[in-house]
Structures are given as C-alpha cells and as structure tokens.
Design a protein around this motif. Structure first.
Motif, mmCIF file in Angstrom:
data_model
loop_
_atom_site.group_PDB
_atom_site.id
_atom_site.type_symbol
_atom_site.label_atom_id
_atom_site.label_comp_id
_atom_site.label_asym_id
_atom_site.label_seq_id
_atom_site.Cartn_x
_atom_site.Cartn_y
_atom_site.Cartn_z
ATOM 1 N N SER A 3 -0.195 2.164 10.241
ATOM 2 C CA SER A 3 -0.237 1.141 9.192
ATOM 3 C C SER A 3 0.344 1.665 7.891
ATOM 4 C CB SER A 3 -1.673 0.676 8.951
ATOM 5 O OG SER A 3 -2.210 0.105 10.119
ATOM 6 N N GLU A 4 -0.024 2.878 7.528
ATOM 7 C CA GLU A 4 0.473 3.491 6.293
ATOM 8 C C GLU A 4 1.989 3.641 6.328
ATOM 9 O OE1 GLU A 4 -0.024 7.823 4.080
ATOM 10 O OE2 GLU A 4 -1.669 7.074 5.322
ATOM 11 N N LEU A 52 2.133 11.206 4.368
ATOM 12 C CA LEU A 52 3.283 11.097 5.260
ATOM 13 C C LEU A 52 4.621 11.231 4.534
ATOM 14 C CD1 LEU A 52 2.040 7.997 7.306
ATOM 15 C CD2 LEU A 52 1.797 10.424 7.898
ATOM 16 N N SER A 53 5.606 11.741 5.284
ATOM 17 C CA SER A 53 6.985 11.776 4.794
ATOM 18 C C SER A 53 7.884 11.112 5.836
ATOM 19 C CB SER A 53 7.435 13.210 4.517
ATOM 20 O OG SER A 53 7.414 13.975 5.699
ATOM 21 N N LYS A 79 -1.178 -7.132 11.506
ATOM 22 C CA LYS A 79 -2.084 -7.862 10.612
ATOM 23 C C LYS A 79 -2.304 -7.105 9.305
ATOM 24 C CE LYS A 79 -4.628 -10.306 14.242
ATOM 25 N NZ LYS A 79 -5.933 -10.394 14.942
ATOM 26 N N LYS A 80 -2.415 -5.775 9.379
ATOM 27 C CA LYS A 80 -2.605 -4.973 8.162
ATOM 28 C C LYS A 80 -1.389 -5.049 7.245
ATOM 29 C CE LYS A 80 -5.943 -1.826 10.156
ATOM 30 N NZ LYS A 80 -6.206 -0.482 10.690
ATOM 31 N N LEU A 138 0.999 -6.345 -1.000
ATOM 32 C CA LEU A 138 0.164 -5.273 -0.479
ATOM 33 C C LEU A 138 0.500 -3.977 -1.199
ATOM 34 C CD1 LEU A 138 0.542 -6.108 3.307
ATOM 35 C CD2 LEU A 138 -1.371 -6.681 1.830
ATOM 36 N N LYS A 139 -0.396 -3.020 -1.178
ATOM 37 C CA LYS A 139 -0.178 -1.772 -1.882
ATOM 38 C C LYS A 139 -0.073 -0.620 -0.905
ATOM 39 C CE LYS A 139 -2.495 -3.233 -6.019
ATOM 40 N NZ LYS A 139 -3.685 -3.166 -6.818
ATOM 41 N N ARG A 140 0.737 0.364 -1.303
ATOM 42 C CA ARG A 140 0.825 1.613 -0.527
ATOM 43 C C ARG A 140 -0.412 2.451 -0.766
ATOM 44 N NH1 ARG A 140 6.805 2.894 -2.329
ATOM 45 N NH2 ARG A 140 7.866 1.722 -0.731
#
Length: 186
Positions: free
Chosen positions: A114-115, A9-10, A149-150, A183-185
């Motif tokens: 989510s991302e 994604l951008s 939640k994510k 959290l991580k990307r």
C-alpha cells in the motif's frame, strides 16, 4: 521521473538488467497464486517474454514501467509496482493508468504494498494527461483488493479474466486522480 523515498521504502525504475530480481520474485508459487495459478516463471520466460513486455510499455519520462521497491534500512528488494496505460497491449487508454504490484512473501502483511503503490501512484498521476487510476485483480485476491481500496480506488465491475487455462472471475477498481491525490504518503 523519480519516486520520492518514503520513511521505509525506496524506488527505482526497473529494466532488462533486472532479470535476476524478477526471476527471484516469480519463483514462489504463493506469490504467483493469483497470476499464473501458482506456476513459477523460468528464467527463459523472464528473458523472452516478461522483459520484452516490460520494454514495450516502459517510459521513464512518464513513469511507466516496473518500480523496484526496496527497504531503505537494508536495501533489500521486496517487490515492484507496475504502471502502464490501461489496455496497453490491446487498446491503450493513456488517460487511465493501471497500477499493479507484486511482492515477496517476506514483506506481506507489513503495509509495504500500500505504501509503495500510493507513492508511485501519486507521482505518476501528476502528468496532466492522466485523469484516472485503475487496478484489476482476481476476485479471490483479497490482499490486492485491499491495496486497491487503500489507494482510494472504488469497485467498478466484475468481469471474466481469460488466460490459457480458462476463465476466472476478476474485478476492476478505479478512481479519478483528483481523489487519489487527497490521500497522504506515509
């Protein structure tokens, strides 16, 4: 402020020149089901109501506004992620940022929301005045609640959301930014 691209994604901060994209997104009753009870937006509503509201809270330096989300492979617009102080139009809390999103049906179920929300949230939470991130949704909007939640947001309370058609049960989720940044990307 810029939001770093992910693998898929951008991002670009939207403005009044994006009325066509906003109209395209809001013209699907399924997309609008939990927002306007399925009523689609007219171009007049986009230009006369939505764009002025967007301009009221848009702040490029702080990352507030609507972040356009596009698929990097084909540059296809699939939706947006909202960032603004909680309670912006009533009693804004500048230490608590609201995260929201709206995505086209073609993108549902692929993890894009989510991302995108995580990438945007991690970037805007870097400002020192930001202490908390929050999100709201109608209680029946399970897809939005799943995204919340994510992100690591936790259930805070149920409340009644009031709109022109009456009241509907809604939920508030929130977390300190320190928990979000763990959290991580993708």
């Amino acid at each position: 402020m810029n939001i770093a691209r992910t693998t898929r994604l951008s991002f670009r901060l939207m403005d009044e020149n994006d009325a066509e994209l906003l109209y395209e997104l809001d013209n699907d009753p399924q997309v609008m089901k939990y927002l306007t009870r399925g009523k689609v937006s007219t171009m007049q509503t986009i230009k006369n109501t939505f764009i002025p509201r967007l301009n009221a809270f848009r702040n490029e330096q702080k990352g507030w506004g609507l972040w356009q989300v596009s698929v990097t492979d084909n540059n296809m617009f699939i939706g947006w992620v909202l960032v603004r102080p909680m309670g912006f139009f009533d009693k804004p809390d500048y230490s608590d940022l609201e995260i929201g999103s709206r995505f086209k049906r073609v993108s549902w179920g692929q993890g894009y929301a989510s991302e995108a929300a995580l990438s945007v949230a991690l970037a805007v939470s870097q400002h020192p005045e930001v202490k908390t991130l929050s999100a709201t949704a109608l209680k029946d909007n399970l897809a939005s609640i799943s995204v919340m939640k994510k992100l690591g947001l936790k259930f805070i309370k149920e409340y009644l959301h009031q709109d022109e058609h009456g009241e509907l049960p809604a939920v508030l989720y929130s977390c300190p930014k320190t928990e979000l940044t763990s959290l991580k990307r993708n």
